[in-house]
Scaffold this motif. Structure first.
Motif, PDB file in Angstrom:
ATOM      1  N   GLU A 137       0.837  -1.199   0.000  1.00  0.00           N
ATOM      2  CA  GLU A 137       0.000   0.000   0.000  1.00  0.00           C
ATOM      3  C   GLU A 137       0.879   1.260   0.000  1.00  0.00           C
ATOM      4  OE1 GLU A 137      -3.200   0.165  -0.200  1.00  0.00           O
ATOM      5  OE2 GLU A 137      -3.732  -1.948   0.024  1.00  0.00           O
ATOM      6  N   GLN A 138       0.428   2.240  -0.735  1.00  0.00           N
ATOM      7  CA  GLN A 138       1.135   3.508  -0.752  1.00  0.00           C
ATOM      8  C   GLN A 138       0.445   4.483   0.211  1.00  0.00           C
ATOM      9  OE1 GLN A 138       4.066   3.815  -2.384  1.00  0.00           O
ATOM     10  NE2 GLN A 138       3.695   1.634  -2.830  1.00  0.00           N
ATOM     11  N   VAL A 139       1.220   5.058   1.093  1.00  0.00           N
ATOM     12  CA  VAL A 139       0.700   5.959   2.114  1.00  0.00           C
ATOM     13  C   VAL A 139       1.309   7.334   1.878  1.00  0.00           C
ATOM     14  CG1 VAL A 139       0.492   6.387   4.594  1.00  0.00           C
ATOM     15  CG2 VAL A 139       0.547   4.034   3.724  1.00  0.00           C
ATOM     16  N   ASP A 140       0.458   8.350   1.988  1.00  0.00           N
ATOM     17  CA  ASP A 140       0.950   9.714   1.789  1.00  0.00           C
ATOM     18  C   ASP A 140       2.098  10.008   2.746  1.00  0.00           C
ATOM     19  OD1 ASP A 140      -0.940  10.072  -0.128  1.00  0.00           O
ATOM     20  OD2 ASP A 140      -2.387  11.086   1.175  1.00  0.00           O
ATOM     21  N   GLY A 141       3.160  10.506   2.202  1.00  0.00           N
ATOM     22  CA  GLY A 141       4.307  10.871   3.018  1.00  0.00           C
ATOM     23  C   GLY A 141       5.244   9.715   3.314  1.00  0.00           C
ATOM     24  N   SER A 142       4.931   8.511   2.831  1.00  0.00           N
ATOM     25  CA  SER A 142       5.775   7.351   3.105  1.00  0.00           C
ATOM     26  C   SER A 142       5.930   6.508   1.840  1.00  0.00           C
ATOM     27  CB  SER A 142       5.185   6.475   4.213  1.00  0.00           C
ATOM     28  OG  SER A 142       5.034   7.204   5.415  1.00  0.00           O
ATOM     29  N   GLN A 143       6.977   5.769   1.777  1.00  0.00           N
ATOM     30  CA  GLN A 143       7.209   4.849   0.666  1.00  0.00           C
ATOM     31  C   GLN A 143       7.703   3.520   1.222  1.00  0.00           C
ATOM     32  OE1 GLN A 143       9.965   6.228  -2.281  1.00  0.00           O
ATOM     33  NE2 GLN A 143       9.779   4.401  -3.550  1.00  0.00           N
ATOM     34  N   PHE A 144       7.019   2.424   0.871  1.00  0.00           N
ATOM     35  CA  PHE A 144       7.381   1.103   1.347  1.00  0.00           C
ATOM     36  C   PHE A 144       8.046   0.302   0.233  1.00  0.00           C
ATOM     37  CE2 PHE A 144       3.489   1.409   4.283  1.00  0.00           C
ATOM     38  CZ  PHE A 144       4.242   1.979   5.295  1.00  0.00           C
ATOM     39  N   SER A 145       9.050  -0.452   0.581  1.00  0.00           N
ATOM     40  CA  SER A 145       9.624  -1.447  -0.329  1.00  0.00           C
ATOM     41  C   SER A 145      10.132  -2.597   0.518  1.00  0.00           C
ATOM     42  CB  SER A 145      10.760  -0.858  -1.169  1.00  0.00           C
ATOM     43  OG  SER A 145      11.817  -0.425  -0.331  1.00  0.00           O
ATOM     44  N   SER A 146      10.206  -3.792  -0.058  1.00  0.00           N
ATOM     45  CA  SER A 146      10.587  -4.952   0.740  1.00  0.00           C
ATOM     46  C   SER A 146      11.173  -6.038  -0.148  1.00  0.00           C
ATOM     47  CB  SER A 146       9.366  -5.515   1.488  1.00  0.00           C
ATOM     48  OG  SER A 146       8.379  -5.917   0.558  1.00  0.00           O
ATOM     49  N   VAL A 147      11.914  -6.930   0.487  1.00  0.00           N
ATOM     50  CA  VAL A 147      12.462  -8.086  -0.212  1.00  0.00           C
ATOM     51  C   VAL A 147      12.647  -9.202   0.820  1.00  0.00           C
ATOM     52  CG1 VAL A 147      14.863  -7.362   0.126  1.00  0.00           C
ATOM     53  CG2 VAL A 147      14.276  -8.936  -1.740  1.00  0.00           C
ATOM     54  N   LEU A 148      12.414 -10.448   0.401  1.00  0.00           N
ATOM     55  CA  LEU A 148      12.651 -11.605   1.255  1.00  0.00           C
ATOM     56  C   LEU A 148      13.495 -12.605   0.479  1.00  0.00           C
ATOM     57  CD1 LEU A 148      12.110 -13.319   3.815  1.00  0.00           C
ATOM     58  CD2 LEU A 148      10.106 -14.247   2.642  1.00  0.00           C
ATOM     59  N   GLN A 149      14.661 -12.953   1.027  1.00  0.00           N
ATOM     60  CA  GLN A 149      15.554 -13.911   0.378  1.00  0.00           C
ATOM     61  C   GLN A 149      16.019 -14.929   1.415  1.00  0.00           C
ATOM     62  OE1 GLN A 149      16.554 -14.161  -2.971  1.00  0.00           O
ATOM     63  NE2 GLN A 149      17.260 -16.119  -2.194  1.00  0.00           N
ATOM     64  N   GLU A 153      17.434 -22.215   2.051  1.00  0.00           N
ATOM     65  CA  GLU A 153      16.312 -22.961   1.529  1.00  0.00           C
ATOM     66  C   GLU A 153      15.031 -22.307   2.006  1.00  0.00           C
ATOM     67  OE1 GLU A 153      16.126 -26.288   5.065  1.00  0.00           O
ATOM     68  OE2 GLU A 153      17.263 -26.726   3.269  1.00  0.00           O
ATOM     69  N   THR A 154      13.906 -22.892   1.639  1.00  0.00           N
ATOM     70  CA  THR A 154      12.632 -22.341   2.048  1.00  0.00           C
ATOM     71  C   THR A 154      12.529 -22.276   3.562  1.00  0.00           C
ATOM     72  OG1 THR A 154      11.617 -23.293   0.090  1.00  0.00           O
ATOM     73  CG2 THR A 154      10.156 -22.615   1.850  1.00  0.00           C
ATOM     74  N   SER A 155      12.015 -21.175   4.058  1.00  0.00           N
ATOM     75  CA  SER A 155      11.867 -21.005   5.496  1.00  0.00           C
ATOM     76  C   SER A 155      10.436 -20.587   5.804  1.00  0.00           C
ATOM     77  CB  SER A 155      12.837 -19.928   5.998  1.00  0.00           C
ATOM     78  OG  SER A 155      12.451 -18.659   5.488  1.00  0.00           O
ATOM     79  N   GLY A 156      10.182 -20.282   7.050  1.00  0.00           N
ATOM     80  CA  GLY A 156       8.871 -19.781   7.442  1.00  0.00           C
ATOM     81  C   GLY A 156       8.897 -18.295   7.725  1.00  0.00           C
ATOM     82  N   ASP A 157      10.003 -17.628   7.419  1.00  0.00           N
ATOM     83  CA  ASP A 157      10.112 -16.200   7.685  1.00  0.00           C
ATOM     84  C   ASP A 157       9.116 -15.427   6.821  1.00  0.00           C
ATOM     85  OD1 ASP A 157      12.180 -17.117   9.198  1.00  0.00           O
ATOM     86  OD2 ASP A 157      13.756 -16.439   7.843  1.00  0.00           O
ATOM     87  N   PHE A 158       8.603 -14.324   7.385  1.00  0.00           N
ATOM     88  CA  PHE A 158       7.666 -13.532   6.599  1.00  0.00           C
ATOM     89  C   PHE A 158       7.626 -12.102   7.113  1.00  0.00           C
ATOM     90  CE2 PHE A 158       5.195 -14.889  10.210  1.00  0.00           C
ATOM     91  CZ  PHE A 158       4.254 -13.872  10.448  1.00  0.00           C
ATOM     92  N   TYR A 159       7.031 -11.246   6.330  1.00  0.00           N
ATOM     93  CA  TYR A 159       6.767  -9.870   6.746  1.00  0.00           C
ATOM     94  C   TYR A 159       5.366  -9.512   6.277  1.00  0.00           C
ATOM     95  CZ  TYR A 159       7.925  -8.790   1.881  1.00  0.00           C
ATOM     96  OH  TYR A 159       7.951  -8.764   0.507  1.00  0.00           O
ATOM     97  N   ASP A 160       4.805  -8.444   6.861  1.00  0.00           N
ATOM     98  CA  ASP A 160       3.453  -8.036   6.479  1.00  0.00           C
ATOM     99  C   ASP A 160       3.266  -6.569   6.823  1.00  0.00           C
ATOM    100  OD1 ASP A 160       0.935  -8.186   5.480  1.00  0.00           O
ATOM    101  OD2 ASP A 160       0.190  -9.702   6.895  1.00  0.00           O
ATOM    102  N   PHE A 161       2.373  -5.923   6.105  1.00  0.00           N
ATOM    103  CA  PHE A 161       1.971  -4.542   6.374  1.00  0.00           C
ATOM    104  C   PHE A 161       0.466  -4.562   6.599  1.00  0.00           C
ATOM    105  CE2 PHE A 161       5.891  -4.332   4.088  1.00  0.00           C
ATOM    106  CZ  PHE A 161       6.557  -3.219   4.554  1.00  0.00           C
ATOM    107  N   GLY A 170       0.561  -1.308  10.848  1.00  0.00           N
ATOM    108  CA  GLY A 170       1.375  -2.252  11.606  1.00  0.00           C
ATOM    109  C   GLY A 170       2.347  -2.946  10.668  1.00  0.00           C
ATOM    110  N   ILE A 171       3.600  -2.983  11.050  1.00  0.00           N
ATOM    111  CA  ILE A 171       4.629  -3.634  10.231  1.00  0.00           C
ATOM    112  C   ILE A 171       5.142  -4.861  10.994  1.00  0.00           C
ATOM    113  CG2 ILE A 171       6.866  -3.406   9.109  1.00  0.00           C
ATOM    114  CD1 ILE A 171       6.337  -0.419   8.863  1.00  0.00           C
ATOM    115  N   VAL A 172       5.011  -6.010  10.366  1.00  0.00           N
ATOM    116  CA  VAL A 172       5.381  -7.272  11.004  1.00  0.00           C
ATOM    117  C   VAL A 172       6.613  -7.853  10.302  1.00  0.00           C
ATOM    118  CG1 VAL A 172       4.633  -9.611  11.583  1.00  0.00           C
ATOM    119  CG2 VAL A 172       2.970  -7.734  11.574  1.00  0.00           C
TER     120      VAL A 172
END
Length: 202
Positions: A137-149, A153-161, A170-172
């Motif tokens: 989501e784009q929020v006025d006054g803010s810019q979000f970008s993300s990457v997961l590597q 191997e495959t993991s259970g790590d994650f992020y969320d907005f 909320g940023i997880v």
């Protein structure tokens, strides 16, 4: 006759060409191969079998009257797993056949387990990525970008907005212990719970 009397199913080929044709129809679990044969010799047959992806993993035991060191070396260099000289002892042949059949089955079991593990990792990877936000989501006054590597191997790590009340977000960022399908399933449950509680108690 010796092998059949012990319950093994045996196919006989009288020369190398016939042996290759027989194996093209149905690959056996083990090959006992003479060296001196009309037409193709045993070394040539063994080399062709090892060059074929469909037969390269089949164990080949040479049984021959040739007892020189150079013949033994050539047998192993062409892809044989064992070399028995004539005249041979019955117990020795049966023991080596049992050993190499056991090793062959162990290799097949290991390969099957590796394939199953790879399928689980692929599934876990798809599950993991299905919970990762793609379009932030784009929020006025803010810019979000993300990457997961994942590191290896495959993991259970994650992020969320997660959108909250009063225009807050909320940023997880989560690091799940362990790898593979189990970690990915735990990640899916955790991510769902976080979003559920965020919606109920914001």
């Amino acid at each position: 006759q010796i092998l059949a009397s012990q319950g093994y199913k045996v196919r006989v080929a009288v020369n190398g060409t016939q042996a290759l044709a027989s194996m093209a129809q149905a690959a056996p679990d083990l090959v006992l191969l003479d060296i001196k044969m009309p037409g193709l010799n045993g070394f040539e047959v063994c080399q062709q079998l090892k060059d074929d992806p469909g037969t390269r993993d089949i164990p080949i035991i040479f049984i021959s009257a040739l007892d020189d060191l150079k013949d033994r070396l050539q047998g192993f260099q062409s892809g044989g797993v064992d070399y028995i000289t004539k005249p041979f002892q019955l117990e020795e042949v049966l023991a080596r056949v049992r050993t190499h059949l056991f090793n062959r089955r162990a290799q097949q079991t290991l390969a099957s387990n590796n394939q199953r593990m790879q399928r689980e990792l692929d599934l876990a990877g798809k599950l993991q990525m299905s919970f990762i936000p793609r379009d932030l989501e784009q929020v006025d006054g803010s810019q979000f970008s993300s990457v997961l590597q994942p590191a290896r191997e495959t993991s259970g790590d994650f992020y969320d907005f997660i959108p909250l009340a009063n225009g807050n977000w909320g940023i997880v960022t989560a690091d799940v212990t362990d790898k593979g399908l189990g970690a990915a399933v735990f990640m899916a449950l955790t991510s769902t719970l976080i979003r559920t509680y965020a919606a109920q108690y914001q």
